[in-house]
Design an enzyme around this catalytic site. Structure first.
Site, PDB file in Angstrom:
ATOM      1  N   ASP A   1      -2.718  18.831  -2.443  1.00 52.28           N
ATOM      2  CA  ASP A   1      -3.299  18.124  -3.575  1.00 52.28           C
ATOM      3  C   ASP A   1      -2.875  18.788  -4.882  1.00 52.28           C
ATOM      4  OD1 ASP A   1      -5.339  16.935  -5.462  1.00 52.28           O
ATOM      5  OD2 ASP A   1      -6.150  16.164  -3.575  1.00 52.28           O
TER       6      ASP A   1
ATOM      7  N   TYR B   1      -4.196   4.409  -8.694  1.00 53.29           N
ATOM      8  CA  TYR B   1      -4.548   2.986  -8.688  1.00 53.29           C
ATOM      9  C   TYR B   1      -5.232   2.557  -9.993  1.00 53.29           C
ATOM     10  CZ  TYR B   1      -8.253   5.715  -6.409  1.00 53.29           C
ATOM     11  OH  TYR B   1      -9.145   6.702  -6.067  1.00 53.29           O
TER      12      TYR B   1
ATOM     13  N   TYR C   1       0.162  -1.388  -8.375  1.00 55.70           N
ATOM     14  CA  TYR C   1      -0.411  -0.718  -7.213  1.00 55.70           C
ATOM     15  C   TYR C   1      -0.185  -1.515  -5.937  1.00 55.70           C
ATOM     16  CZ  TYR C   1      -4.098   1.092  -4.110  1.00 55.70           C
ATOM     17  OH  TYR C   1      -4.805   1.599  -3.052  1.00 55.70           O
TER      18      TYR C   1
ATOM     19  N   LYS D   1       1.919  -0.507  -2.569  1.00 57.76           N
ATOM     20  CA  LYS D   1       1.307  -0.445  -1.247  1.00 57.76           C
ATOM     21  C   LYS D   1       1.940  -1.450  -0.284  1.00 57.76           C
ATOM     22  CE  LYS D   1      -1.722   2.886  -1.712  1.00 57.76           C
ATOM     23  NZ  LYS D   1      -1.586   4.139  -0.948  1.00 57.76           N
TER      24      LYS D   1
END
Length: 251
Positions: free
Chosen positions: A36, A95, A156, A160
């Site tokens: 992360d 997002y 977004y 995806k």
């Protein structure tokens, strides 16, 4: 389900849904590398879980998943600290809600990079170890929006949708080497309803009204399906998208 002695990399695993995934996978016996950008949260989560389980079950590493160098280091650290790479969960995502006319090329590239370049680079980084072991699992986190679109998330949803295509093609490419590749497609999920404002609650209520299952989607609704895709119970499944949204979409 047991994930005992399974090493799993979870990208974006320090906060939000990612932290719920990390906690659940560790509870099932897995060793987890939390990759992360938010290293402070990652280290805090690792410390908490390692103290809880009285063993080094979690390693946190600051990783920019859009950086090839960082993802290669991620794989090396997983091998050196945790001993293997059995599963990669490509969870990291960006997002923003942006009206289409306000999406400039820089934002478009950024959203595509975080959501589509990341799983590509992370997969490239871990496949050599999986190939050598003759087995492995990759789980890409997509979204149910790929089945229906959303006007203020064009960037977004496009990214995806690319993840779904990547999942299917990688399943074909890597299957002969013992590596399965699947995708998990959540619906709108509220990790903490107490933090959702009135407008957000109204939007969630509208979504629920169209679901077959009439409750707000929570992290617990996704943990089991994710663990299934990480476990030996899904060994004969590859190239699939498991949509978990209470029956809002059917595909």
């Amino acid at each position: 389900m047991s994930l005992l002695d399974t090493t799993i990399i979870v990208t974006g695993g320090a906060n939000g849904l990612g932290s719920h995934y990390t906690r659940y996978l560790v509870a099932l016996g897995a060793r987890v590398l939390v990759a992360d950008l938010d290293d402070e949260s990652g280290q805090a989560l690792a410390k908490s879980l390692n103290e809880e389980h009285r063993a080094e079950r979690v390693v946190a590493l600051r990783v920019d998943t859009t950086s090839e160098a960082d993802t290669l280091e991620m794989a090396q650290v997983a091998l050196s600290r945790l001993g293997s790479i059995d599963v990669l969960v490509n969870n990291v995502g960006l997002y923003p809600h942006t009206p289409f006319d306000e999406v400039d090329l820089d934002l478009w590239h950024r959203v595509i990079s975080v959501n589509l370049d990341s799983p590509f680079l992370c997969t490239k980084a871990v496949v050599p170890a999986m190939r050598e072991a003759g087995r492995g699992k990759i789980v890409n986190v997509a979204t149910n929006l790929v089945w229906m679109g959303l006007p203020e998330m064009v960037h977004y949803v496009a990214a995806k949708a690319g993840v779904v295509g990547l999942t299917r093609s990688l399943a074909r490419a890597l299957g002969p080497q013992g590596i399965t590749v699947n995708a998990l497609a959540p619906g709108a999920t509220a990790p903490n309803l107490d933090e959702v404002d009135d407008e957000g609650l109204m939007r969630l209520a509208q979504i629920v009204s169209h679901q077959c299952v009439k409750w707000f989607e929570r992290p617990g609704d996704l943990q089991g399906p994710l663990a299934f895709l990480c476990s030996p119970d899904s060994d004969f499944i590859s190239g699939q998208v498991l949509t978990v949204d209470g029956g809002l979409t059917m595909h």
